[in-house]
Design a protein around this motif. Structure first.
Motif, PDB file in Angstrom:
ATOM      1  N   GLU A   1      43.040  33.089  36.558  1.00 50.03           N
ATOM      2  CA  GLU A   1      42.827  32.438  35.411  1.00 50.03           C
ATOM      3  C   GLU A   1      41.446  32.052  35.227  1.00 50.03           C
ATOM      4  O   GLU A   1      41.038  32.542  33.923  1.00 50.03           O
ATOM      5  CB  GLU A   1      43.722  31.102  35.564  1.00 50.03           C
ATOM      6  N   GLY A   2      40.649  31.643  35.877  1.00 48.57           N
ATOM      7  CA  GLY A   2      39.563  31.036  35.741  1.00 48.57           C
ATOM      8  C   GLY A   2      38.404  32.183  35.544  1.00 48.57           C
ATOM      9  O   GLY A   2      37.677  32.336  34.565  1.00 48.57           O
TER      10      GLY A   2
ATOM     11  N   GLY B   1      35.740  35.512  30.828  1.00 48.52           N
ATOM     12  CA  GLY B   1      35.450  36.939  30.140  1.00 48.52           C
ATOM     13  C   GLY B   1      35.877  38.169  30.806  1.00 48.52           C
ATOM     14  O   GLY B   1      35.542  39.142  30.519  1.00 48.52           O
ATOM     15  N   VAL B   2      36.117  37.837  31.998  1.00 48.89           N
ATOM     16  CA  VAL B   2      36.560  39.062  33.046  1.00 48.89           C
ATOM     17  C   VAL B   2      38.129  39.922  32.321  1.00 48.89           C
ATOM     18  O   VAL B   2      38.847  39.255  32.021  1.00 48.89           O
ATOM     19  CB  VAL B   2      36.905  38.849  34.468  1.00 48.89           C
TER      20      VAL B   2
ATOM     21  N   PRO C   1      32.174  28.072  36.181  1.00 49.15           N
ATOM     22  CA  PRO C   1      33.301  27.613  36.994  1.00 49.15           C
ATOM     23  C   PRO C   1      34.132  28.444  37.500  1.00 49.15           C
ATOM     24  O   PRO C   1      34.489  28.450  38.731  1.00 49.15           O
ATOM     25  CB  PRO C   1      34.336  27.114  35.714  1.00 49.15           C
ATOM     26  N   GLN C   2      33.732  29.905  37.305  1.00 46.05           N
ATOM     27  CA  GLN C   2      34.225  31.029  38.011  1.00 46.05           C
ATOM     28  C   GLN C   2      33.528  31.358  39.423  1.00 46.05           C
ATOM     29  O   GLN C   2      33.709  32.657  39.909  1.00 46.05           O
ATOM     30  CB  GLN C   2      34.696  32.270  37.100  1.00 46.05           C
ATOM     31  N   GLY C   3      32.515  30.733  39.512  1.00 48.15           N
ATOM     32  CA  GLY C   3      31.478  31.182  40.722  1.00 48.15           C
ATOM     33  C   GLY C   3      30.662  32.083  40.346  1.00 48.15           C
ATOM     34  O   GLY C   3      30.363  32.513  39.298  1.00 48.15           O
TER      35      GLY C   3
ATOM     36  N   VAL D   1      45.185  31.800  44.209  1.00 47.94           N
ATOM     37  CA  VAL D   1      44.739  32.870  43.682  1.00 47.94           C
ATOM     38  C   VAL D   1      44.956  33.215  42.289  1.00 47.94           C
ATOM     39  O   VAL D   1      44.080  33.608  41.623  1.00 47.94           O
ATOM     40  CB  VAL D   1      45.622  34.110  44.480  1.00 47.94           C
ATOM     41  N   LEU D   2      46.185  32.526  41.604  1.00 47.16           N
ATOM     42  CA  LEU D   2      46.468  32.849  40.262  1.00 47.16           C
ATOM     43  C   LEU D   2      45.311  31.773  39.709  1.00 47.16           C
ATOM     44  O   LEU D   2      44.877  32.027  38.390  1.00 47.16           O
ATOM     45  CB  LEU D   2      47.947  32.394  39.848  1.00 47.16           C
ATOM     46  N   ALA D   3      45.166  30.672  39.981  1.00 44.90           N
ATOM     47  CA  ALA D   3      44.119  29.628  39.599  1.00 44.90           C
ATOM     48  C   ALA D   3      42.965  30.419  39.337  1.00 44.90           C
ATOM     49  O   ALA D   3      42.106  30.453  38.357  1.00 44.90           O
ATOM     50  CB  ALA D   3      43.992  28.483  40.199  1.00 44.90           C
ATOM     51  N   GLU D   4      42.407  30.976  40.234  1.00 41.70           N
ATOM     52  CA  GLU D   4      41.071  31.791  40.430  1.00 41.70           C
ATOM     53  C   GLU D   4      41.144  32.833  39.514  1.00 41.70           C
ATOM     54  O   GLU D   4      40.084  33.031  38.770  1.00 41.70           O
ATOM     55  CB  GLU D   4      40.884  32.278  42.020  1.00 41.70           C
TER      56      GLU D   4
END
Ligand code: SF4
Length: 463
Positions: free
Chosen positions: A196-197, A202-203, A148-150, A191-194
């Motif tokens: 959050e993802g 784990g970032v 999901p985070q690309g 930006v905030l949704a990215e």
């Protein structure tokens, strides 16, 4: 401004991808050159490729096609990009070129007439269209292979968060606005949704990047969006407040010292955003800054730095400078050195002025010879090394959180970074007795020693 390839393809010895797609999946390799902004472009292209069922490989001979994401910030970067295209052509032969050098399509085609397609920076759709044409996607897109985070090129525990494209400034040494266009801020909700993802994946450290981070939202007139039930405006302070909600490290890069930057210092003092600011001052002499047409060049930066440190004593300041700019006199250079002594910046990178094809500074009078530039570069670095060593020595005896980047070597020393160290550009913390530490782990470490660039420490507690 770094131009080192972040994932240059190997010529032989193909390694199997960790999550291999079925054998029929078309295989694409990617060479990524340039700055973190270009790295994010590469990540987006890779994400699209994986989403469409392409297999990403790390060798030329294992790839059906190679994408070269180029840089053209300096002439040396342009030459490196042209060499990278040449290598990909020689080793593979099916090459799509993208990135900043792509705006010089005629030059690329003149030197490498066999390239399949040339596109400019952040033209993801055009890159994908060129890939589709040369290498159609497999019938089943394998969407389930896409996290999901690309797809990321950075280690799992830190990620760059690109908040805008382009730049509204007109620095005379720079061609980025003509390459990447005017400032275009991403909506704050996206930006905030990215972010959050990424945090959920784990970032542990977000590196906020753009060409002009403190100008975020100016182009769009600060539109509002909702995230997690709160209203945020697309602007610098709200961005920092939103990211602070994630409970992970947020590090701010490419910030210009506009007055509203003062508003984020309390967030740093409260431990919500890392007390670290990367501000590319480039010079201190008013006449050189004017000739460079730098943003915020009239701000009283020494006073601002003093006030920031008064409000947040832990604040670490990083900057870059250019010496030997056309017209820079010995007095201008002395002014810069005195300014550095006064400002006591923690981290400094320095470049010798380089003529960039198409930049307006080329036409200025008073170009310096290379020996003079070299001499000034050495003098500045000597002064700064002492300052940096003094600033780092202040941390000895403190207990700091350290994010581990590399597991221990044979001597049991693991490598990590504290709040004062951005990845790739700053120093590290070498942690003794770190044989149980793993990349991505966070430890509390006591700082036991320092030099001009790095710290040494020992584990107090590990997570
Ligand atoms: S702020 Fe200046 S140096 Fe930075 S991208 Fe914009 S024009 Fe170039």
């Amino acid at each position: 401004m770094s131009t080192s390839p972040s994932n240059a393809l190997r010529k032989s010895g193909a390694k199997r991808p960790r999550k291999a797609a079925p054998p029929t999946a078309p295989k694409v390799g990617l060479v990524s050159l340039g700055c973190p902004k270009a790295l994010v472009d590469s990540e987006r292209i890779m994400t699209r490729l994986r989403a469409e069922g392409y297999d990403l490989v790390d060798s030329y001979d294992g790839a059906d096609l190679v994408i070269v994401n180029t840089c053209a910030f300096l002439d040396t970067a342009r030459d490196e990009s042209l060499d990278a295209i040449g290598e990909a052509m020689a080793e593979n032969g099916k090459v799509v070129v993208t990135g900043c050098l792509g705006v010089h399509e005629n030059l690329i085609r003149e030197i490498h007439p066999g390239v399949l397609a040339v596109t400019g920076p952040h033209q993801y759709e055009t890159v994908m269209a060129a890939v589709h044409q040369a290498l159609p996607p497999a019938h089943d897109p394998y969407v389930d292979l896409l996290p999901p985070q690309g797809v990321k090129l950075t280690p799992r525990h830190y990620a760059y968060l690109k908040i805008s494209e382009g730049c509204n400034n007109k620095c005379t040494f720079c061609i980025i606005p003509s390459l990447r266009g005017p400032l275009a801020s991403r909506p704050i909700g996206d930006v905030l949704a990215e972010a959050e993802g990424l945090a959920e994946a784990g970032v542990k450290e977000l590196l906020v990047i753009s060409q002009d981070t403190s100008a975020y939202g100016i182009d769009a007139k600060f539109p509002r969006q909702s995230w997690r039930g709160r209203d945020y405006r697309t602007r610098f302070l709200d961005l920092c407040e939103g990211l602070a909600e994630l409970g992970i490290w947020t590090r701010l890069h490419y910030v210009y010292p506009y007055p509203h930057v003062d508003e984020v210092i309390p967030l740093m003092a409260a431990g919500k955003v890392l007390p670290y600011l990367d501000i590319p001052f480039q010079h201190a002499s008013p006449s050189v800054l004017k000739a460079m047409r730098r943003p915020a060049h009239q701000e009283r930066t020494l006073e601002r730095i003093k006030a920031w440190r008064g409000a947040c004593p832990d604040l670490v300041l990083r900057s870059t400078f250019i010496v030997g700019f056309p017209g820079e006199t010995e007095d201008d250079f002395d002014f810069l050195v005195d300014w550095l002594e006064e400002a006591q910046l923690d981290r400094v990178g320095c470049f010798k002025y380089e003529n960039v094809a198409g930049a307006r500074a080329q036409a200025l009078d008073g170009h310096l010879d290379e020996d003079e530039k070299q001499d000034r570069w050495e003098r500045l670095m000597e002064v700064q090394q002492e300052i940096s060593a003094r600033r780092l020595a202040r941390l000895v005896g403190r207990e700091l959180d350290v994010l581990i980047d590399e597991a221990a070597d044979k001597d049991g020393v693991a490598v990590g970074r504290c709040y004062a160290d951005a990845p790739e550009i700053d120093g590290v913390v070498r942690v003794a007795d770190g044989k149980d530490l793993r990349p991505g782990g966070m430890v509390r470490a006591r700082i036991t020693g320092s030099d001009e660039y790095d710290l040494r420490g020992e584990v107090v507690t590990a997570d």
